[in-house]
Design a protein around this motif. Structure first.
Motif, short mmCIF file in Angstrom:
data_model
loop_
_atom_site.label_atom_id
_atom_site.label_comp_id
_atom_site.label_asym_id
_atom_site.label_seq_id
_atom_site.Cartn_x
_atom_site.Cartn_y
_atom_site.Cartn_z
N GLN A 3 -2.86 -1.64 -2.71
CA GLN A 3 -3.69 -0.47 -2.42
C GLN A 3 -2.90 0.81 -2.67
N ARG A 62 -9.16 -3.22 4.93
CA ARG A 62 -9.24 -4.03 3.71
C ARG A 62 -8.17 -5.12 3.73
N GLN A 63 -6.99 -4.80 4.25
CA GLN A 63 -5.92 -5.80 4.33
C GLN A 63 -6.31 -6.93 5.27
N THR A 96 -9.00 6.22 -3.30
CA THR A 96 -8.26 5.02 -2.93
C THR A 96 -8.69 3.87 -3.81
N SER A 97 -7.75 3.00 -4.10
CA SER A 97 -8.05 1.81 -4.90
C SER A 97 -7.42 0.59 -4.25
N ALA A 98 -8.13 -0.53 -4.33
CA ALA A 98 -7.64 -1.80 -3.81
C ALA A 98 -7.80 -2.84 -4.92
N TYR A 142 0.84 -1.18 0.00
CA TYR A 142 0.00 0.00 0.00
C TYR A 142 0.88 1.24 0.00
N THR A 154 -12.88 0.84 -5.25
CA THR A 154 -12.46 2.22 -5.12
C THR A 154 -13.37 2.98 -4.16
N MET A 167 -7.36 1.22 4.56
CA MET A 167 -6.47 0.26 3.92
C MET A 167 -6.20 -0.92 4.84
N THR A 172 -11.11 -4.69 -8.63
CA THR A 172 -10.73 -3.39 -8.11
C THR A 172 -11.88 -2.77 -7.32
N THR A 220 -7.20 -6.64 -6.09
CA THR A 220 -6.97 -7.99 -5.59
C THR A 220 -6.82 -8.93 -6.77
#
Length: 537
Positions: A102, A84-85, A118-120, A62, A132, A81, A130, A122
């Motif tokens: 991220q 989400r992690q 923010t974007s994640a 991240y 957001t 973040m 993705t 996986t």
């Protein structure tokens, strides 16, 4: 050049972005918005932090901007973040090596408002993809706010949705029935019952007898039952005050399925609404769809904060030197809200010593922060170790000068002992230890009255000093640690340091985040009071 204006950077970035979107070109016929998005690295004076943790079964990384000492937006971004992690690690499959990446981009930045996306991303899992979200910081209130706060009221939200729906109808030739998700529900409701559209939205919708891709005689309209279903699912504008943070967040929950949750401002001064190409028939091979809401339409729906945000985005402060990132706002402070997270504080007593640097290496592999309760008499023997410990973001605590039982001393003796240790640490690190751990955990009223330090004990005692058994130490820490735990180790024993890789890996797998004592207790620490843990029952 270092002094390139932000306005020029935005224009160049937008042009490059347009060229990089598959299927898009400057001559394209489909409506397209040039969204303003900046990498934090493009702004001078704005520090960022990038972290990557790679183990055999997963990889997480991240990046986030550091906006100042415990800045609310930094804390919110970093905490999201971390949440989400944790979810990612708790749901790992039994095979493969999934990855979570991220990142953050800036949507706007000025002294008045800062916006981030923010974007994640996986990969390596069945439901990868993705996710957001966007957040806005209002410097006037000091609040972190959702996207809904950019709009005047919920009628303006409805109007904005109808404006986006019209772009899809006119530009992409979609019928009302083809409009995706919430856009379709709101547009179909407006088409079926124009009186249901709020006054603030009516000006943004075409007249019912205009061509919408369905027959003018209404043969394409849904029946009454279907309309009732749509009304039940689509938010109905209420009287929420979107200038109120609590109500803005509640509105964001109601409108959670909205594509406007991932909006930016366009270089033209309007809105750029991002859509998944899979949801937009006729989008072709585009990598993404960015729909424009023209500036004059945006004028009708934006709140005061929205106007400030738009001004910041399009470059009202065109020179990066005028931005609130002048190189002084780089201290991280507390960047995690441990009331929302699986936090653990690993603490190490009796050092520094010959094994401390090896321990620091282990901690660095997981970007783990820890708290070291040092003896003042050893600080002078290992100044480089103390300096490194502090420089790598760990916290120093006071463990007395030479491990005397403080309950055997007078109040004056306690005060002098602790002051001497504070000074030794401050001479090396520039900061005095914020907390105290009395040797043996021994304390009484004299000790608590004689110190301004919050007193930190523990709820997980690995008994590493007694067993000297690496496996037993690691197993105890892994089995007993809970959210909010303070775990006791001693970094003067090789067997204890050898246990830390297994402890870190095991707790990381469980989704824990490694923080300092000050971070795990947050604002809950009080001078002279004793704290054992920050568990959330």
């Amino acid at each position: 050049m270092a002094d390139t204006s932000l306005r020029r950077k935005l224009t160049v970035s937008a042009a490059l972005g347009l060229l990089l979107v598959p299927g898009c070109s400057a001559e394209q016929d489909l409506p397209y918005a040039e969204a303003i998005q900046l990498s934090p690295d493009t702004l001078e004076g704005l520090a960022t932090r990038t972290v990557a943790v790679q183990v055999d079964h997963s990889a997480v990384s991240y990046r986030y901007p550091i906006l100042g000492e415990s800045h609310p937006l930094t804390t919110e971004v970093r905490t999201r973040m971390a949440e989400r992690q944790t979810a990612f690690l708790e749901e790992l499959p039994d095979h493969g090596r999934p990855e979570l990446v991220q990142d953050v981009e800036l949507l706007a930045a000025s002294e008045d408002v800062i916006g981030v996306r923010t974007s994640a991303v996986t990969s390596g899992v069945r439901e990868g993809g993705t996710e957001t979200s966007t957040l806005w910081y209002d410097s006037a209130s000091g609040e972190v706010l959702p996207w809904t706060s950019l709009f005047r009221d919920e009628s303006a939200l409805e109007a904005a949705h109808l404006a986006v729906a019209r772009v899809l109808r006119d530009g992409y030739q979609l019928s009302a029935e083809q409009l995706p998700g919430l856009l379709g529900k709101i547009a179909q409701r407006a088409e079926a019952d124009p009186d249901s559209v709020s006054a603030g939205a009516s000006g943004s919708e075409r007249e019912p007898d205009q061509d919408t891709g369905a027959e003018a005689d209404g043969t394409g309209a849904r029946d009454a039952e279907a309309r009732e279903d749509a009304d039940a699912e689509a938010p109905t504008p209420g009287d929420a005050d979107l200038a109120d943070p609590e109500q803005a967040w509640e509105a964001a929950e109601r409108w959670a399925e909205s594509p406007l949750a991932d909006l930016a401002f366009s270089t033209a001064g309007g809105l750029a609404v991002r859509m998944d190409p899979a949801d937009v028939p006729n989008a072709g091979r585009s990598g993404e769809v960015l729909l424009p809401v023209e500036p004059e339409e945006a004028e009708e729906v934006l709140s005061e904060l929205g106007y400030h945000a738009r001004g910041a985005a399009v470059g009202s402060n065109a020179d990066p030197g005028d931005f609130p990132f002048d190189g002084t706002l780089t201290a991280e402070g507390n960047t995690l809200d441990c009331e929302r997270l699986k936090c653990v504080a690993l603490t190490f007593d009796d050092g520094p010593g010959e094994y401390t640097e090896e321990l620091l290496d282990h901690l660095g592999e997981y970007d783990a922060r820890a708290t070291f309760y040092v003896l003042g008499s050893l600080v002078g023997e290992f100044p480089e170790v103390v300096e490194r410990t502090h420089a790598e973001g760990h916290e120093m605590g006071n463990h007395t000068w030479k491990h005397d039982d403080l309950t055997t001393l007078s109040a004056d003796g306690v005060a002098k002992d602790l002051e001497r240790t504070d000074q030794a640490v401050q001479e090396v690190t520039g900061e005095a230890p914020p907390t105290l751990r009395p040797p043996y955990g021994a304390m009484n009223g004299t000790v608590s009255d004689a110190t301004e330090h919050p007193i930190i004990l523990w709820d997980v005692d690995t008994m590493d000093w007694q067993s000297r058994d690496t496996s037993a130490v690691a197993e105890h820490a892994l089995s007993e640690t809970k959210q909010g735990s303070v775990v006791l180790f001693h970094d003067i024993h090789q067997s204890s340091v050898d246990a830390i890789p297994d402890v870190l890996e095991g707790l990381h797998d469980q989704g824990f985040h490694f923080v300092t004592v000050s971070e795990i207790f947050g604002d809950g620490l009080r001078p002279g009071e004793t704290h054992t843990d920050a568990r959330v029952e």
